[in-house]
Scaffold this motif. Structure first.
Motif, mmCIF file in Angstrom:
data_model
loop_
_atom_site.group_PDB
_atom_site.id
_atom_site.type_symbol
_atom_site.label_atom_id
_atom_site.label_comp_id
_atom_site.label_asym_id
_atom_site.label_seq_id
_atom_site.Cartn_x
_atom_site.Cartn_y
_atom_site.Cartn_z
ATOM 1 N N THR A 19 0.785 -1.237 0.000
ATOM 2 C CA THR A 19 0.000 0.000 0.000
ATOM 3 C C THR A 19 0.816 1.286 0.000
ATOM 4 O O THR A 19 0.256 2.356 -0.199
ATOM 5 C CB THR A 19 -0.946 0.032 1.217
ATOM 6 O OG1 THR A 19 -0.160 -0.059 2.405
ATOM 7 C CG2 THR A 19 -1.944 -1.104 1.157
ATOM 8 N N ASN A 20 2.119 1.218 0.259
ATOM 9 C CA ASN A 20 2.893 2.462 0.290
ATOM 10 C C ASN A 20 4.342 2.217 -0.122
ATOM 11 O O ASN A 20 4.813 1.087 -0.151
ATOM 12 C CB ASN A 20 2.826 3.123 1.668
ATOM 13 C CG ASN A 20 3.350 2.230 2.766
ATOM 14 O OD1 ASN A 20 4.103 1.304 2.539
ATOM 15 N ND2 ASN A 20 2.944 2.508 3.984
ATOM 16 N N TRP A 21 5.030 3.304 -0.427
ATOM 17 C CA TRP A 21 6.445 3.225 -0.814
ATOM 18 C C TRP A 21 7.348 3.225 0.395
ATOM 19 O O TRP A 21 8.476 2.759 0.337
ATOM 20 C CB TRP A 21 6.802 4.391 -1.732
ATOM 21 C CG TRP A 21 6.233 4.242 -3.092
ATOM 22 C CD1 TRP A 21 5.216 4.983 -3.634
ATOM 23 C CD2 TRP A 21 6.610 3.309 -4.097
ATOM 24 N NE1 TRP A 21 4.957 4.557 -4.913
ATOM 25 C CE2 TRP A 21 5.796 3.529 -5.221
ATOM 26 C CE3 TRP A 21 7.571 2.293 -4.151
ATOM 27 C CZ2 TRP A 21 5.921 2.781 -6.389
ATOM 28 C CZ3 TRP A 21 7.692 1.550 -5.314
ATOM 29 C CH2 TRP A 21 6.864 1.798 -6.412
ATOM 30 N N GLY A 22 6.878 3.782 1.492
ATOM 31 C CA GLY A 22 7.684 3.827 2.702
ATOM 32 C C GLY A 22 6.874 4.353 3.860
ATOM 33 O O GLY A 22 5.781 4.880 3.687
ATOM 34 N N SER A 23 7.439 4.193 5.061
ATOM 35 C CA SER A 23 6.791 4.720 6.255
ATOM 36 C C SER A 23 7.844 4.967 7.324
ATOM 37 O O SER A 23 8.946 4.415 7.276
ATOM 38 C CB SER A 23 5.718 3.752 6.773
ATOM 39 O OG SER A 23 6.320 2.529 7.166
ATOM 40 N N CYS A 24 7.468 5.806 8.276
ATOM 41 C CA CYS A 24 8.339 6.123 9.401
ATOM 42 C C CYS A 24 7.483 6.089 10.660
ATOM 43 O O CYS A 24 6.487 6.805 10.754
ATOM 44 C CB CYS A 24 8.973 7.499 9.216
ATOM 45 S SG CYS A 24 10.077 7.980 10.554
ATOM 46 N N SER A 25 7.873 5.263 11.621
ATOM 47 C CA SER A 25 7.089 5.115 12.848
ATOM 48 C C SER A 25 7.459 6.194 13.868
ATOM 49 O O SER A 25 8.444 6.915 13.702
ATOM 50 C CB SER A 25 7.338 3.734 13.462
ATOM 51 O OG SER A 25 8.628 3.691 14.058
ATOM 52 N N ARG A 26 6.694 6.267 14.930
ATOM 53 C CA ARG A 26 6.978 7.223 16.006
ATOM 54 C C ARG A 26 8.346 6.965 16.630
ATOM 55 O O ARG A 26 8.983 7.877 17.144
ATOM 56 C CB ARG A 26 5.900 7.149 17.082
ATOM 57 C CG ARG A 26 4.565 7.668 16.614
ATOM 58 C CD ARG A 26 3.643 7.910 17.809
ATOM 59 N NE ARG A 26 2.342 8.343 17.351
ATOM 60 C CZ ARG A 26 2.052 9.596 17.037
ATOM 61 N NH1 ARG A 26 2.969 10.506 17.119
ATOM 62 N NH2 ARG A 26 0.844 9.911 16.636
ATOM 63 N N LYS A 27 8.798 5.717 16.586
ATOM 64 C CA LYS A 27 10.119 5.371 17.123
ATOM 65 C C LYS A 27 11.230 5.600 16.100
ATOM 66 O O LYS A 27 12.355 5.197 16.296
ATOM 67 C CB LYS A 27 10.134 3.921 17.595
ATOM 68 C CG LYS A 27 9.243 3.663 18.784
ATOM 69 C CD LYS A 27 9.361 2.226 19.242
ATOM 70 C CE LYS A 27 8.491 1.983 20.457
ATOM 71 N NZ LYS A 27 8.633 0.606 20.939
ATOM 72 N N LYS A 28 10.861 6.240 14.988
ATOM 73 C CA LYS A 28 11.787 6.562 13.899
ATOM 74 C C LYS A 28 12.354 5.314 13.220
ATOM 75 O O LYS A 28 13.480 5.303 12.739
ATOM 76 C CB LYS A 28 12.902 7.484 14.390
ATOM 77 C CG LYS A 28 12.378 8.811 14.906
ATOM 78 C CD LYS A 28 13.486 9.728 15.322
ATOM 79 C CE LYS A 28 12.891 11.032 15.846
ATOM 80 N NZ LYS A 28 13.938 11.976 16.231
ATOM 81 N N ASN A 29 11.527 4.267 13.181
ATOM 82 C CA ASN A 29 11.848 3.082 12.377
ATOM 83 C C ASN A 29 11.340 3.350 10.974
ATOM 84 O O ASN A 29 10.198 3.775 10.787
ATOM 85 C CB ASN A 29 11.178 1.828 12.940
ATOM 86 C CG ASN A 29 11.696 1.464 14.308
ATOM 87 O OD1 ASN A 29 12.873 1.632 14.601
ATOM 88 N ND2 ASN A 29 10.819 0.978 15.157
ATOM 89 N N ILE A 30 12.176 3.101 9.993
ATOM 90 C CA ILE A 30 11.802 3.378 8.611
ATOM 91 C C ILE A 30 11.640 2.068 7.857
ATOM 92 O O ILE A 30 12.498 1.185 7.932
ATOM 93 C CB ILE A 30 12.859 4.273 7.929
ATOM 94 C CG1 ILE A 30 12.852 5.649 8.619
ATOM 95 C CG2 ILE A 30 12.593 4.401 6.439
ATOM 96 C CD1 ILE A 30 13.892 6.609 8.111
ATOM 97 N N SER A 31 10.527 1.942 7.161
ATOM 98 C CA SER A 31 10.273 0.805 6.287
ATOM 99 C C SER A 31 10.227 1.313 4.860
ATOM 100 O O SER A 31 9.594 2.327 4.577
ATOM 101 C CB SER A 31 8.934 0.137 6.622
ATOM 102 O OG SER A 31 8.994 -0.457 7.893
ATOM 103 N N ILE A 32 10.901 0.611 3.994
ATOM 104 C CA ILE A 32 10.954 0.975 2.580
ATOM 105 C C ILE A 32 10.418 -0.198 1.775
ATOM 106 O O ILE A 32 10.749 -1.358 2.036
ATOM 107 C CB ILE A 32 12.409 1.288 2.148
ATOM 108 C CG1 ILE A 32 12.963 2.490 2.926
ATOM 109 C CG2 ILE A 32 12.516 1.506 0.663
ATOM 110 C CD1 ILE A 32 12.292 3.797 2.631
ATOM 111 N N ASN A 33 9.608 0.094 0.793
ATOM 112 C CA ASN A 33 9.037 -0.927 -0.069
ATOM 113 C C ASN A 33 10.125 -1.531 -0.956
ATOM 114 O O ASN A 33 10.903 -0.815 -1.591
ATOM 115 C CB ASN A 33 7.946 -0.289 -0.939
ATOM 116 C CG ASN A 33 7.124 -1.301 -1.689
ATOM 117 O OD1 ASN A 33 7.616 -2.331 -2.108
ATOM 118 N ND2 ASN A 33 5.856 -0.983 -1.874
ATOM 119 N N LEU A 34 10.172 -2.840 -1.015
ATOM 120 C CA LEU A 34 11.131 -3.561 -1.847
ATOM 121 C C LEU A 34 11.060 -3.099 -3.309
ATOM 122 O O LEU A 34 12.080 -2.981 -3.986
ATOM 123 C CB LEU A 34 10.878 -5.067 -1.758
ATOM 124 C CG LEU A 34 11.740 -5.978 -2.607
ATOM 125 C CD1 LEU A 34 13.192 -5.892 -2.170
ATOM 126 C CD2 LEU A 34 11.243 -7.405 -2.503
#
Length: 89
Positions: A19-34
């Motif tokens: 559903t998205n290209w990336g995200s950043c959590s409140r704990k500053k964890n970053i997820s990037i879409n493969l």
């Protein structure tokens, strides 16, 4: 991060997001879409800068977009191109 933000970030993950290209959590964890790895470099850079900007500003306020614009003056074009890319590929 070191070049523009120099902020403490948590974990960085590459995931097969649907559903998205990336995200950043409140704990500053970053997820990037493969799938980002298969986009042109300028779009990959835009998404990464976008998520890193969320380490300083959690929302999409004017301040958030000013942070991005300072680093990437052509961000609006990249954002449009990314949207077009999604719609056409």
């Amino acid at each position: 991060n070191e070049l523009y933000f120099n902020t403490q970030i948590g974990k960085v993950r590459v995931k097969n997001n649907l559903t998205n290209w990336g995200s950043c959590s409140r704990k500053k964890n970053i997820s990037i879409n493969l799938a980002l790895l298969f986009l042109p470099q300028e779009l990959m850079d835009y998404v990464i800068v976008h998520e890193l900007a969320h380490t300083q500003e959690r929302n999409h306020s004017k301040r958030f977009w000013r942070i991005i614009e300072k680093i990437m003056p052509d961000y609006k074009q990249r954002k449009r191109t990314l949207k077009d890319y999604i719609l056409t590929n």
